[in-house]
Design an enzyme around this catalytic site. Structure first.
Site, mmCIF file in Angstrom:
data_model
loop_
_atom_site.group_PDB
_atom_site.id
_atom_site.type_symbol
_atom_site.label_atom_id
_atom_site.label_comp_id
_atom_site.label_asym_id
_atom_site.label_seq_id
_atom_site.Cartn_x
_atom_site.Cartn_y
_atom_site.Cartn_z
ATOM 1 N N HIS A 1 9.846 -42.538 -1.176
ATOM 2 C CA HIS A 1 8.902 -43.597 -1.555
ATOM 3 C C HIS A 1 8.917 -44.722 -0.520
ATOM 4 O O HIS A 1 7.869 -45.174 -0.048
ATOM 5 C CB HIS A 1 9.289 -44.199 -2.918
ATOM 6 C CG HIS A 1 8.640 -43.525 -4.079
ATOM 7 N ND1 HIS A 1 7.340 -43.757 -4.433
ATOM 8 C CD2 HIS A 1 9.121 -42.616 -4.966
ATOM 9 C CE1 HIS A 1 7.035 -43.032 -5.507
ATOM 10 N NE2 HIS A 1 8.104 -42.319 -5.844
ATOM 11 N N HIS B 1 14.314 -38.853 -3.778
ATOM 12 C CA HIS B 1 13.128 -39.473 -4.370
ATOM 13 C C HIS B 1 12.890 -40.903 -3.873
ATOM 14 O O HIS B 1 11.811 -41.233 -3.407
ATOM 15 C CB HIS B 1 13.244 -39.451 -5.903
ATOM 16 C CG HIS B 1 12.242 -40.301 -6.593
ATOM 17 N ND1 HIS B 1 12.559 -41.515 -7.175
ATOM 18 C CD2 HIS B 1 10.908 -40.157 -6.767
ATOM 19 C CE1 HIS B 1 11.467 -42.048 -7.688
ATOM 20 N NE2 HIS B 1 10.448 -41.241 -7.454
ATOM 21 N N PHE C 1 6.599 -48.986 -7.487
ATOM 22 C CA PHE C 1 6.150 -48.086 -8.554
ATOM 23 C C PHE C 1 4.779 -48.461 -9.107
ATOM 24 O O PHE C 1 4.014 -47.596 -9.503
ATOM 25 C CB PHE C 1 7.175 -48.033 -9.689
ATOM 26 C CG PHE C 1 8.389 -47.198 -9.374
ATOM 27 C CD1 PHE C 1 8.326 -46.129 -8.486
ATOM 28 C CD2 PHE C 1 9.609 -47.472 -9.979
ATOM 29 C CE1 PHE C 1 9.441 -45.349 -8.201
ATOM 30 C CE2 PHE C 1 10.731 -46.695 -9.705
ATOM 31 C CZ PHE C 1 10.650 -45.639 -8.811
ATOM 32 N N HIS D 1 7.518 -37.068 -15.185
ATOM 33 C CA HIS D 1 6.689 -36.800 -14.009
ATOM 34 C C HIS D 1 6.101 -35.390 -14.034
ATOM 35 O O HIS D 1 5.022 -35.162 -13.516
ATOM 36 C CB HIS D 1 7.485 -37.071 -12.727
ATOM 37 C CG HIS D 1 7.775 -38.530 -12.528
ATOM 38 N ND1 HIS D 1 8.878 -39.153 -13.082
ATOM 39 C CD2 HIS D 1 7.089 -39.511 -11.868
ATOM 40 C CE1 HIS D 1 8.858 -40.443 -12.763
ATOM 41 N NE2 HIS D 1 7.786 -40.695 -12.031
ATOM 42 N N HIS E 1 1.073 -44.358 -13.929
ATOM 43 C CA HIS E 1 2.427 -44.537 -13.408
ATOM 44 C C HIS E 1 2.876 -45.983 -13.561
ATOM 45 O O HIS E 1 3.996 -46.264 -13.983
ATOM 46 C CB HIS E 1 2.486 -44.101 -11.940
ATOM 47 C CG HIS E 1 3.885 -43.949 -11.440
ATOM 48 N ND1 HIS E 1 4.433 -44.805 -10.527
ATOM 49 C CD2 HIS E 1 4.844 -43.063 -11.767
ATOM 50 C CE1 HIS E 1 5.698 -44.423 -10.301
ATOM 51 N NE2 HIS E 1 5.961 -43.375 -11.035
ATOM 52 N N HIS F 1 11.953 -44.234 -15.434
ATOM 53 C CA HIS F 1 12.856 -44.027 -14.293
ATOM 54 C C HIS F 1 14.289 -44.356 -14.715
ATOM 55 O O HIS F 1 14.510 -44.976 -15.745
ATOM 56 C CB HIS F 1 12.436 -44.906 -13.109
ATOM 57 C CG HIS F 1 11.058 -44.561 -12.642
ATOM 58 N ND1 HIS F 1 9.957 -45.253 -13.063
ATOM 59 C CD2 HIS F 1 10.614 -43.551 -11.860
ATOM 60 C CE1 HIS F 1 8.878 -44.697 -12.530
ATOM 61 N NE2 HIS F 1 9.236 -43.656 -11.802
ATOM 62 N N HIS G 1 5.885 -35.924 -5.704
ATOM 63 C CA HIS G 1 6.444 -35.601 -7.014
ATOM 64 C C HIS G 1 6.344 -34.132 -7.365
ATOM 65 O O HIS G 1 7.138 -33.624 -8.175
ATOM 66 C CB HIS G 1 5.872 -36.511 -8.097
ATOM 67 C CG HIS G 1 6.737 -37.718 -8.259
ATOM 68 N ND1 HIS G 1 7.887 -37.709 -9.011
ATOM 69 C CD2 HIS G 1 6.674 -38.941 -7.669
ATOM 70 C CE1 HIS G 1 8.489 -38.884 -8.908
ATOM 71 N NE2 HIS G 1 7.775 -39.647 -8.093
HETATM 72 CU CU1 C2O Z 1 7.666 -42.523 -11.102
HETATM 73 CU CU2 C2O Z 1 8.451 -41.505 -7.736
HETATM 74 O O1 C2O Z 1 8.180 -42.445 -9.254
#
Ligand code: C2O
Length: 595
Positions: free
Chosen positions: A332, A328, A349, A206, A176, A197, A362
């Site tokens: 995070h 999303h 990230f 993802h 990632h 992203h 995810h």
């Molecule tokens: Cu690649 Cu939730 O991030």
């Protein structure tokens, strides 16, 4: 008024950096060390400047498109003209992986996968034949003790492997970071960053990532039917941190999380770094309306749902999808530890993959892709643009062998032999509600002054340091039929959004709010939000504090219907900074029609 596809093309100078890096005839690229990024800076010292070594094919591409403008009616789309010469983004071989740009205090030193002596093999559909058992991903809050034990054993086995093994938890987590923090350049464009992203690559990248993670886990537990869980944050029963991740003796626990958000706490899908003061039932209601807004109101067409096109040679961060912004981003940030230097693990990230919770978060994002397609079989389809379908990434499988997988390989979860536990979607009935009273003003002047004060925007670009309002003309000033609205969605475009690196940022966008301070996250006047999860960029500007530059697109059709504003010539837009105040610039605000 031009359609969005036209104006996107007119705005094409944002891709000028690509002109520096023509594809080499061999197709091989050498990823520059950071010290050689100068190369790129010298050939395109700022946006919009002509390169000294232009790639004429791309210039012609743009000119063809501009010439084409005059010949087309307002309703025509120009995508085919551009598509003819563009290329899909491709990951070069792993040997080109370079140093990621990690924030100060980072707890890893590199994000590159272990090297491979062999060239990548193409993903083979035969691996996914119907003789492979169908894996059903369960909701994380609903699993059995046996499942938790097996999942723990799998994660323990991954963690026991050395980081030099691509199947190890450390190597999986690094994947990632490599794709988000500037370790790769797209094949053929060594001066640019490959970023998964803030564009149409978000959902498919993802999906691929979780797919290989799941196969590795299945092989380590000796059960090819083993499926990873999803965090069902879109339904009331799943709106807390799933218990199995909070057990401190578990492999699923990560100490680098926000201690305030243990399982008794309901998640705020609109989280902006400040703890909301809602009752549980208010929070659930807000969350459901937020889900409706992002999945239904803001996602009426494939191009809006998936996010902006991002092709070989483009700058990264062309524009995130609604779901990538919310929920999303807030999920995070809600999980990451504010006591860590960069909100590790989930709040940045580079480190997010170190928390086993990442994969459950995810999985639900991935489930939203499947759910969205199921909401409207006629309109909710995958994109058909070849530059999306042919974009490719590299992953190690469970053998471990390096595999090149393309977006077109992962459109059908059935073909990948997995599905999601079928659960109700209570948010589909939670259309946001108008805050103001049917007649007259909502609030007393004093309350209005306290909550909803705004300043009028001056000349753009502006720095968003306080609530700022701007009157925006609409391309249509009368009610349109359902068919007209379906064929051209009215979209509020906020472009030239610039966010400093490492900044957790969120701003909200209100339309026709009498008092934005009184509008909750489930209020209809809230058109949507922009969220930046902190991450650095190797190609971010050679020592200059330059972060991402991107665009937010918010579909307005449903909102204007509910606000009874479809006949108005203009709308009043209010931009309200919530997190990272003063660290966000806005280039401009306009309304366009988009197919
Ligand atoms: Cu690649 Cu939730 O991030």
């Amino acid at each position: 008024m031009a359609s969005l596809s036209q104006s996107q093309l007119i705005a094409a100078p944002s891709t000028t950096f690509s002109l520096c890096s023509p594809r080499t005839s061999s197709g091989l690229t050498i990823r520059p060390r950071r010290s050689t990024v100068q190369q790129r800076v010298s050939c395109a010292s700022s946006r919009g400047e002509r390169s000294s070594e232009p790639d004429t094919s791309r210039q012609h591409d743009r000119r063809d498109v501009l010439l084409g403008l005059g010949a087309l009616g307002a309703g025509a789309t120009l995508m085919p003209a551009r598509r003819a010469r563009a290329d899909p983004v491709a990951t070069p071989n792993v040997s080109t992986c370079g140093q990621a740009d990690l924030p100060p205090g980072a707890n890893v030193s590199t994000c590159c996968p272990p090297p491979s002596n062999a060239l990548p093999v193409d993903f083979a559909a035969s691996l996914t034949s119907s003789s492979t058992p169908l894996r059903t991903r369960p909701a994380a809050h609903s699993v059995t003790a046996d499942y938790v034990a097996k999942f723990n054993a799998g994660i323990a086995a991954m963690k026991a492997l050395p980081a030099s093994d691509p199947r190890s938890f450390a190597a999986q987590a690094a994947v990632h970071c490599a794709y988000c923090d500037g370790s790769y350049s797209p094949e053929g464009f060594p001066g640019l960053e490959l970023q998964v992203h803030n564009s149409w690559l978000f959902f498919p990248f993802h999906r691929c990532y979780l797919y290989f993670f799941e196969r590795i886990l299945g092989s380590l537990v000796g059960d090819p039917s083993f499926a990873i869980p999803f965090w069902n944050w879109d339904a009331p029963d799943g709106m807390r941190l799933p218990a199995m991740y909070a057990d401190q003796s578990s492999q699923l626990f990560d100490p680098r999380r926000d201690a305030r958000h243990a399982p008794s706490k309901l998640i705020d899908l609109d989280y902006n770094g400040t703890e909301p003061r809602f009752t549980d039932s208010q929070q659930i209601d807000h969350n459901l309306r937020v889900m409706y807004r992002q999945m239904v109101s803001l996602s009426p067409t494939p191009s809006l749902f998936f996010g902006s096109p991002y092709r070989a040679g483009d700058d990264p961060n062309q524009g995130p999808s609604p779901v990538e912004n919310i929920p999303h981003g807030p999920v995070h940030i809600w999980c990451g530890d504010p006591k860590q230097p960069s909100f590790e693990d989930m709040g940045n990230f580079y480190s997010a993959g170190n928390d086993p919770l990442f994969y459950a978060h995810h999985a639900n994002i991935d489930r939203m892709w499947s759910v969205w397609k199921g909401l409207d079989a006629r309109r909710h389809t995958d994109l058909t643009d070849p530059d999306w379908l042919n974009a490719s990434f590299l992953f190690y499988d469970e053998t471990p062998k390096l595999v090149r997988i393309r977006v077109r390989d992962v459109l059908d979860t059935g073909a990948l032999r997995y599905q999601y536990q079928d659960l109700p979607l209570p948010w589909t009935a939670a259309r946001p509600t108008v805050t103001r009273r049917a007649a007259g003003s909502l609030l007393t002047p004093a309350a209005k002054a306290a909550g909803g004060a705004t300043k009028k925007a001056g000349k753009f670009p502006i720095t968003l340091d306080e609530a700022t309002s701007v009157t925006v003309r609409r391309p249509v000033g009368s009610k349109r039929s359902k068919a007209e609205k379906e064929s051209k969605v009215e979209v509020l475009v906020i472009d030239g959004i610039e966010v400093g690196r490492d900044v957790a940022a969120k701003f909200d966008v209100f339309v026709n709010a009498e008092d934005h301070g009184a509008v909750g996250s489930g209020g209809r006047e809230l058109a949507g939000s922009f969220v930046n999860v902190p991450h650095r960029h190797a190609h971010g500007g050679h020592g200059k504090e330059r972060g991402i530059k991107t665009t937010l697109r918010l579909a307005l059709n449903e909102q204007l219907e509910d606000l009874k504003a479809e006949g108005d010539e203009s709308v009043e837009v209010i931009l309200v900074p919530r997190q990272g105040k003063g660290n966000v610039k806005i280039g401009g605000v306009r309304i366009e029609l988009m197919h």
